[in-house]
Scaffold this motif. Structure first.
Motif, short mmCIF file in Angstrom:
data_model
loop_
_atom_site.label_atom_id
_atom_site.label_comp_id
_atom_site.label_asym_id
_atom_site.label_seq_id
_atom_site.Cartn_x
_atom_site.Cartn_y
_atom_site.Cartn_z
N THR A 166 0.82 -1.21 0.00
CA THR A 166 0.00 0.00 0.00
C THR A 166 0.85 1.26 0.00
O THR A 166 0.37 2.33 -0.35
CB THR A 166 -0.93 0.02 1.23
OG1 THR A 166 -0.13 -0.10 2.42
CG2 THR A 166 -1.94 -1.11 1.18
N ASP A 167 2.12 1.12 0.36
CA ASP A 167 3.04 2.26 0.39
C ASP A 167 3.83 2.41 -0.91
O ASP A 167 4.75 3.20 -0.99
CB ASP A 167 4.00 2.14 1.57
CG ASP A 167 4.74 0.81 1.57
OD1 ASP A 167 4.58 0.00 0.63
OD2 ASP A 167 5.49 0.57 2.53
N GLY A 168 3.47 1.65 -1.95
CA GLY A 168 4.12 1.77 -3.24
C GLY A 168 5.34 0.88 -3.43
O GLY A 168 5.94 0.87 -4.49
N GLY A 169 5.72 0.13 -2.41
CA GLY A 169 6.87 -0.76 -2.53
C GLY A 169 6.50 -2.05 -3.25
O GLY A 169 5.35 -2.49 -3.20
N VAL A 170 7.48 -2.63 -3.92
CA VAL A 170 7.29 -3.93 -4.58
C VAL A 170 7.75 -5.00 -3.60
O VAL A 170 8.88 -4.96 -3.11
CB VAL A 170 8.09 -4.01 -5.89
CG1 VAL A 170 7.86 -5.35 -6.58
CG2 VAL A 170 7.73 -2.86 -6.81
N THR B 263 10.90 -11.81 3.35
CA THR B 263 10.32 -10.96 2.33
C THR B 263 11.24 -9.76 2.13
O THR B 263 12.05 -9.42 3.01
CB THR B 263 8.91 -10.45 2.70
OG1 THR B 263 9.00 -9.59 3.84
CG2 THR B 263 7.95 -11.60 2.93
N LYS B 264 11.11 -9.15 0.97
CA LYS B 264 11.87 -7.93 0.68
C LYS B 264 10.91 -6.96 0.01
O LYS B 264 10.20 -7.32 -0.92
CB LYS B 264 13.04 -8.26 -0.25
CG LYS B 264 13.80 -7.03 -0.72
CD LYS B 264 15.08 -7.39 -1.48
CE LYS B 264 14.83 -8.17 -2.73
NZ LYS B 264 16.01 -8.35 -3.56
N THR B 265 10.88 -5.73 0.50
CA THR B 265 10.10 -4.67 -0.13
C THR B 265 11.08 -3.64 -0.64
O THR B 265 11.88 -3.10 0.12
CB THR B 265 9.12 -4.02 0.87
OG1 THR B 265 8.31 -5.05 1.47
CG2 THR B 265 8.23 -3.01 0.18
N GLU B 266 11.02 -3.37 -1.95
CA GLU B 266 11.91 -2.40 -2.56
C GLU B 266 11.13 -1.14 -2.92
O GLU B 266 10.00 -1.21 -3.42
CB GLU B 266 12.56 -2.98 -3.81
CG GLU B 266 13.51 -4.11 -3.50
CD GLU B 266 14.24 -4.63 -4.73
OE1 GLU B 266 13.71 -4.50 -5.86
OE2 GLU B 266 15.34 -5.17 -4.55
#
Length: 125
Positions: free
Chosen positions: A37-41, A56-59
């Motif tokens: 929801t914050d625009g991260g992939v 997990t990884k959020t970029e």
């Protein structure tokens, strides 16, 4: 070309090949989960996945930052808890926390969240 120039050229080729190989390895390792929801992939790590834990990884491309989380999960009941978090900005790690495995606070995941999507994927395996 002199001997030093040849050596530098070979080192540059080896270094470039290593970077390309690492990038291909990284793409095989991380599978896309979705958009936060914050625009991260958001990705999950196929290599370290276990029946009870997942990384997990959020970029965030705009800020060149990422967050990696290690989660403990259960499918019945459907719960998720954070074991470890590592934050980095432009490839430099700047924050980290770890909770002992037996002290992880397990919680329900909100509907229509990335956490729910993660549990959906993990519990179907």
């Amino acid at each position: 070309m002199n001997l030093k120039g040849e050596l530098m050229k070979k080192l540059l080729m080896v270094f470039t090949f290593g970077l390309l190989s690492f990038n291909a390895f990284a793409q095989d390792r991380w599978a896309t989960l979705g958009l936060g929801t914050d625009g991260g992939v958001v990705y999950y790590d196929k290599k370290t996945l276990t029946p009870t834990t997942v990384w997990t990884k959020t970029e965030y491309p705009k800020t060149q930052s990422s967050v990696q989380n290690k989660y403990k999960y259960t499918c019945k009941p459907r719960l998720l808890g954070a074991i470890q978090q590592v934050d980095s900005i432009q490839g430099i790690f700047n924050k980290n926390f770890t909770v002992p495995y037996n002290k992880v606070l397990m919680s329900d995941v909100p509907p229509d969240s990335v956490g729910e999507g993660l549990l959906d994927m993990l519990c179907k395996r």
